[in-house]
Write a protein that holds these residues in place. Structure first.
Motif, PDB file in Angstrom:
ATOM      1  N   UNK A 181      -1.081   4.154  -8.156  1.00  0.00           N
ATOM      2  CA  UNK A 181      -1.577   3.952  -9.425  1.00  0.00           C
ATOM      3  C   UNK A 181      -3.514   4.036  -8.714  1.00  0.00           C
ATOM      4  N   UNK A 182      -3.717   3.907  -7.951  1.00  0.00           N
ATOM      5  CA  UNK A 182      -4.665   4.976  -7.121  1.00  0.00           C
ATOM      6  C   UNK A 182      -4.976   5.609  -7.225  1.00  0.00           C
ATOM      7  N   UNK A 183      -3.963   6.705  -7.039  1.00  0.00           N
ATOM      8  CA  UNK A 183      -4.277   8.405  -7.538  1.00  0.00           C
ATOM      9  C   UNK A 183      -4.643   8.547  -9.346  1.00  0.00           C
ATOM     10  N   UNK A 184      -4.888   7.929  -9.664  1.00  0.00           N
ATOM     11  CA  UNK A 184      -5.333   7.523 -11.767  1.00  0.00           C
ATOM     12  C   UNK A 184      -6.051   7.237 -11.371  1.00  0.00           C
ATOM     13  N   UNK A 185      -7.157   6.538 -10.829  1.00  0.00           N
ATOM     14  CA  UNK A 185      -8.353   5.686 -11.149  1.00  0.00           C
ATOM     15  C   UNK A 185      -9.550   7.169 -10.674  1.00  0.00           C
ATOM     16  N   UNK A 186     -10.292   7.749 -11.809  1.00  0.00           N
ATOM     17  CA  UNK A 186     -11.248   8.387 -11.549  1.00  0.00           C
ATOM     18  C   UNK A 186     -12.569   7.937 -12.438  1.00  0.00           C
ATOM     19  N   UNK A 187     -11.929   7.020 -12.231  1.00  0.00           N
ATOM     20  CA  UNK A 187     -13.502   6.263 -12.942  1.00  0.00           C
ATOM     21  C   UNK A 187     -13.704   4.792 -12.238  1.00  0.00           C
ATOM     22  N   UNK A 188     -13.812   4.717 -11.160  1.00  0.00           N
ATOM     23  CA  UNK A 188     -13.789   3.079 -10.659  1.00  0.00           C
ATOM     24  C   UNK A 188     -14.059   2.331 -11.487  1.00  0.00           C
ATOM     25  N   UNK A 189     -15.993   2.407 -12.023  1.00  0.00           N
ATOM     26  CA  UNK A 189     -16.444   1.009 -11.905  1.00  0.00           C
ATOM     27  C   UNK A 189     -16.069   0.833 -13.612  1.00  0.00           C
ATOM     28  N   UNK A 190     -15.387   1.936 -14.317  1.00  0.00           N
ATOM     29  CA  UNK A 190     -14.518   1.935 -15.767  1.00  0.00           C
ATOM     30  C   UNK A 190     -13.179   1.266 -15.811  1.00  0.00           C
ATOM     31  N   UNK A 191     -12.871   0.631 -14.345  1.00  0.00           N
ATOM     32  CA  UNK A 191     -11.345   1.069 -13.952  1.00  0.00           C
ATOM     33  C   UNK A 191     -10.718  -0.488 -13.968  1.00  0.00           C
ATOM     34  N   UNK A 192      -9.597  -1.130 -14.547  1.00  0.00           N
ATOM     35  CA  UNK A 192      -8.963  -2.260 -14.305  1.00  0.00           C
ATOM     36  C   UNK A 192      -7.412  -2.342 -14.576  1.00  0.00           C
ATOM     37  N   UNK A 193      -7.842  -2.799 -12.723  1.00  0.00           N
ATOM     38  CA  UNK A 193      -6.097  -2.311 -11.967  1.00  0.00           C
ATOM     39  C   UNK A 193      -5.400  -3.687 -12.523  1.00  0.00           C
ATOM     40  N   UNK A 194      -4.551  -3.842 -13.584  1.00  0.00           N
ATOM     41  CA  UNK A 194      -3.306  -5.007 -13.414  1.00  0.00           C
ATOM     42  C   UNK A 194      -2.270  -5.941 -12.866  1.00  0.00           C
ATOM     43  N   UNK A 195      -2.247  -5.579 -11.503  1.00  0.00           N
ATOM     44  CA  UNK A 195      -0.968  -6.217 -10.708  1.00  0.00           C
ATOM     45  C   UNK A 195      -0.135  -7.303 -11.029  1.00  0.00           C
ATOM     46  N   UNK A 196       0.941  -7.467 -11.807  1.00  0.00           N
ATOM     47  CA  UNK A 196       1.777  -7.874 -11.866  1.00  0.00           C
ATOM     48  C   UNK A 196       2.887  -7.764 -11.065  1.00  0.00           C
ATOM     49  N   UNK A 197       2.606  -8.695  -9.870  1.00  0.00           N
ATOM     50  CA  UNK A 197       3.919  -9.248  -9.353  1.00  0.00           C
ATOM     51  C   UNK A 197       3.987 -10.466  -8.623  1.00  0.00           C
ATOM     52  N   UNK A 198       5.221 -10.555  -8.050  1.00  0.00           N
ATOM     53  CA  UNK A 198       5.200 -12.546  -7.203  1.00  0.00           C
ATOM     54  C   UNK A 198       4.905 -11.969  -5.659  1.00  0.00           C
ATOM     55  N   UNK A 199       4.070 -10.967  -5.610  1.00  0.00           N
ATOM     56  CA  UNK A 199       4.099  -9.757  -4.483  1.00  0.00           C
ATOM     57  C   UNK A 199       5.021 -10.073  -3.373  1.00  0.00           C
ATOM     58  N   UNK A 200       6.641 -10.392  -3.341  1.00  0.00           N
ATOM     59  CA  UNK A 200       7.129 -10.055  -2.460  1.00  0.00           C
ATOM     60  C   UNK A 200       7.847  -9.292  -1.978  1.00  0.00           C
ATOM     61  N   UNK A 201       6.773  -7.899  -0.600  1.00  0.00           N
ATOM     62  CA  UNK A 201       6.694  -6.847  -0.624  1.00  0.00           C
ATOM     63  C   UNK A 201       7.790  -6.713   0.301  1.00  0.00           C
ATOM     64  N   UNK A 202       8.615  -5.242   0.257  1.00  0.00           N
ATOM     65  CA  UNK A 202       9.902  -4.920   0.334  1.00  0.00           C
ATOM     66  C   UNK A 202       9.259  -3.425   1.577  1.00  0.00           C
ATOM     67  N   UNK A 203       8.413  -2.962   0.753  1.00  0.00           N
ATOM     68  CA  UNK A 203       7.563  -2.268   1.759  1.00  0.00           C
ATOM     69  C   UNK A 203       6.277  -2.974   2.938  1.00  0.00           C
ATOM     70  N   UNK A 204       5.667  -1.647   3.193  1.00  0.00           N
ATOM     71  CA  UNK A 204       4.629  -2.487   4.139  1.00  0.00           C
ATOM     72  C   UNK A 204       3.089  -3.070   3.854  1.00  0.00           C
ATOM     73  N   UNK A 205       3.510  -4.397   4.372  1.00  0.00           N
ATOM     74  CA  UNK A 205       2.979  -5.631   3.590  1.00  0.00           C
ATOM     75  C   UNK A 205       0.768  -5.147   4.188  1.00  0.00           C
ATOM     76  N   UNK A 206       0.838  -4.885   4.576  1.00  0.00           N
ATOM     77  CA  UNK A 206      -0.576  -4.555   5.280  1.00  0.00           C
ATOM     78  C   UNK A 206      -0.750  -3.458   5.230  1.00  0.00           C
ATOM     79  N   UNK A 207      -0.139  -2.528   4.510  1.00  0.00           N
ATOM     80  CA  UNK A 207      -0.510  -1.154   3.916  1.00  0.00           C
ATOM     81  C   UNK A 207      -1.145  -1.618   2.317  1.00  0.00           C
ATOM     82  N   UNK A 208       0.093  -2.476   1.760  1.00  0.00           N
ATOM     83  CA  UNK A 208      -0.555  -2.915   0.152  1.00  0.00           C
ATOM     84  C   UNK A 208      -1.845  -3.291   0.081  1.00  0.00           C
ATOM     85  N   UNK A 209      -2.214  -4.308   0.904  1.00  0.00           N
ATOM     86  CA  UNK A 209      -3.477  -5.111   1.291  1.00  0.00           C
ATOM     87  C   UNK A 209      -4.552  -4.366   2.297  1.00  0.00           C
ATOM     88  N   UNK A 210      -4.209  -3.521   2.604  1.00  0.00           N
ATOM     89  CA  UNK A 210      -5.318  -2.388   2.550  1.00  0.00           C
ATOM     90  C   UNK A 210      -5.562  -1.513   1.974  1.00  0.00           C
TER      91      UNK A 210
END
Length: 397
Positions: free
Chosen positions: A288-317
């Motif tokens: 999703x970050x790679x598709x943000x071209x105009x940050x000030x006019x972008x709204x990103x809605x993450x819909x998730x229970x946040x049970x991360x199976x990847x690297x949580x620190x990288x997710x937060x970063x």
């Protein structure tokens, strides 16, 4: 000895742990299941068990559609794909869905709802080919009803927010909104001149493009999010119909799938998802970050229970990077009417700490939430005004 114990564990899972299964012993001996095997045993018991440890194993999922949808997602994390396929096929029979999809008179006897749709998309891969059209018809009847209920309010909320965010107090002459300008300056009416002398002008800033906002819906495909996926697909279709908004719809588990091209039809979206057990939020946010071209006019809605199976620190970063770029990001722990969701509280608090408010939202409030995000209002204040408890508030001493 380890080989013998593994063999006994497998038999214990097959037989179900009843008193007469020959594995469980009343003296405390026998097989003790570890955490992973206990979860597998629970998933097996939900489908094949009698409940309460009594009697032979039989269908026990009952009619609780939200619980069924979660179970369909859970089993992907507990068993290999070959076993999952067998269990799904058995669930088709034991839930009565095969008969439901094959007999029109049964279809007329049930009231399709979000719970039934959640179950159908969870079983999508094992629904017989000759029953798929019936399943799609059931799903379409529900999504059409939801869209009819939610469209007008969503269009009004989003269009109104875009209109307000486009206003300026320094418009060019041809861009002045005279009605609003006069209404705002009535106190400056000059009786002797019989006119209003405006102290401030209200109008619209000119934009180089028709697209005023970029909206990205990033949706977790884990089994517990099934109802949220149903509502998200409907909102995605409504937002896709607005020319002033460019909407992207992304679903993910351990892989990321962009369903933007199918977004105008919620049924295509729902049969394009694959409810699973694994989750890599960080990877999805990177996409999703790679598709943000105009940050000030972008709204990103993450819909998730946040049970991360990847690297949580990288997710937060990565979430911090999105916020730091000037984009608005919100984490919805659920988009449903099902009450308090289960979620990873530590990850929610970590996201809140980097400027990503995290809370659950009902479908009826979602249009107002989008309006607040588009106008770049403080989401915490908006949540408080709507009696929504955010993760940040929950974490306070």
């Amino acid at each position: 000895m380890s080989e013998e114990r593994d063999r006994l564990t497998r038999w214990r899972l097959v037989l179900g742990g009843q008193e007469a299964d020959g594995i469980t012993r009343t003296d405390g001996g026998g097989v003790t299941l570890g955490e992973g095997d206990t979860k597998r045993d629970g998933a097996l018991d939900a489908l094949y068990g009698a409940g309460e440890g009594q009697g032979p194993r039989r269908g026990g999922l009952g009619g609780s559609a939200p619980r069924v949808a979660r179970w369909l997602g859970d089993i992907r994390g507990y068993f290999p794909s070959s076993v999952v396929q067998v269990m799904q096929a058995d669930a088709m029979e034991r839930l009565g869905l095969r008969q439901l999809l094959l007999e029109p008179e049964m279809m007329r006897a049930v009231q399709p709802d979000v719970g039934l749709v959640s179950t159908l998309i969870g079983l999508g891969q094992v629904i017989p080919e000759h029953s798929r059209e019936t399943a799609r018809a059931v799903v379409r009847s529900v999504t059409d009803e939801l869209e009819e209920r939610l469209r007008q309010r969503t269009v009004q909320a989003v269009s109104g927010a875009l209109d307000r965010s486009a206003r300026t107090r320094r418009p060019r002459h041809q861009d002045i909104d005279w009605n609003r300008t006069i209404a705002a300056n009535l106190k400056h009416y000059q009786p002797e001149h019989r006119t209003v002398i405006p102290e401030r002008l209200i109008g619209h800033a000119r934009r180089s493009s028709q697209v005023q906002r970029e909206i990205i819906l990033c949706i977790d495909q884990s089994g517990s999010m099934a109802e949220s996926i149903v509502y998200s697909s409907v909102f995605g279709a409504v937002l896709a119909s607005l020319r002033s908004v460019r909407t992207r719809l992304v679903v993910f588990d351990t892989e990321v799938v962009d369903l933007t091209d199918e977004m105008d039809d919620p049924v295509d979206v729902l049969f394009g998802v694959q409810l699973g057990g694994g989750t890599d939020i960080n990877q999805a946010l990177a996409y999703c970050q790679s598709h943000i071209q105009r940050p000030a006019e972008t709204v990103l809605i993450l819909i998730s229970d946040l049970y991360e199976g990847g690297i949580a620190e990288e997710m937060v970063s990565r979430a911090s990077q999105v916020v730091g770029s000037g984009a608005t990001m919100i984490a919805l722990l659920a988009l449903s009417d099902s009450g308090q969701p289960s979620f990873d509280a530590d990850h929610a608090a970590a996201l809140a700490a980097v400027g990503v408010p995290s809370f659950a939202c009902t479908p009826d409030l979602f249009p107002d939430l989008m309006a607040a995000a588009i106008e770049r209002r403080d989401i915490g204040t908006w949540a408080a005004a709507n009696d929504i408890v955010t993760t940040h508030e929950t974490a306070r001493p």
